[in-house]
Enzyme design. Sequence first.
Site, PDB file in Angstrom:
ATOM      1  N   SER A 162       0.822  -1.206   0.000  1.00  0.00           N
ATOM      2  CA  SER A 162       0.000   0.000   0.000  1.00  0.00           C
ATOM      3  C   SER A 162       0.859   1.261   0.000  1.00  0.00           C
ATOM      4  CB  SER A 162      -0.979  -0.033   1.172  1.00  0.00           C
ATOM      5  OG  SER A 162      -2.159   0.672   0.849  1.00  0.00           O
ATOM      6  N   LYS A 179     -21.677  16.422   7.311  1.00  0.00           N
ATOM      7  CA  LYS A 179     -20.674  16.816   8.291  1.00  0.00           C
ATOM      8  C   LYS A 179     -20.399  15.638   9.224  1.00  0.00           C
ATOM      9  CE  LYS A 179     -18.032  19.564  10.712  1.00  0.00           C
ATOM     10  NZ  LYS A 179     -16.723  19.991  10.191  1.00  0.00           N
TER      11      LYS A 179
END
Length: 306
Positions: free
Chosen positions: A122, A174
């Site tokens: 990764s 949010k």
Amino acid sequence: MSLNADTLLDRIRLKQQISRWRIIAIVVAVLSVLIFFGKETQFSPIKSDYIARLTIEDIITDNRDLSKLIDNTAGDYHAKAVLVWLDTPGGSAVGGQQLYLDLLRLSKKKPVVAVMRTMATSAGYMAALGSDHIVAREGTITGSIGVIMEAFEATELAEKLGIRPITVKSGPYKATPNPLEKYTPDQDKVMQAVIKDFFNWFVDIVTERRKLPRERVVELADGRVYTGRQALANKLVDELGGEQEAVDWLEKKRHISTGLEIKDVKLEKENPSLLDVFSQIANGKIGARFLQRLDGLTAIWQPNSL
């Protein structure tokens, strides 16, 4: 005025003492200057050419000190090449990106070879892409090209416990995802867009640096890991081997002088006292700080979650 013998001897001794202290003061001043500039530029007044070895281990995070160390190595005339030892499952997306960019900038000034050890997955593989040449062992675990964001939902558990979470926020997305709210398809669409944006950047640099068709990279970038042998077959690495093969490549392909000493370049770490460590553990600061640094997008391989 005439001086007697005792007075004359005293003056001679005094002059000798003053001369000695002047010499000591000059020597101290010179040493101080050398030590100061040695720390700032990481070289000593007398130094021979060498190959620098930079070791990247454990979790990769956005590290300003590591970036400065790489820049200092780039500016060291005597460091003729750099070996980057990678043994990491990855880390934060930004940390991997910054390390990739730092190594890419370093490779513009001197040859850089990534030497994969047990694992370079990764963000670890992302960092390796900044080098000129990638070497892996047959059993190295690499790949895991992708990005992940993890959270959990505890709304049903809260309901069973008789807890009614209350969230007041300025917009529907949010603080999404929020463990105290139902994760909706609309929220998933927003988060998938975030994941896809960075994933596309990751795929683009693999395409560019490995000179592969983008369609092929997309096929390889489904999150799976590869052994070193599989990575070589898929052209994700350049060669099987270790440090000796990396040095051989530098000598043959980049004409680095043979027999150069390999020296480790390291971050200077301040060791906290035992009392400080116990205090941080007791206050939960160590675990919290680690989790905070990996909060958000991560490019990391987590075999325990498979």
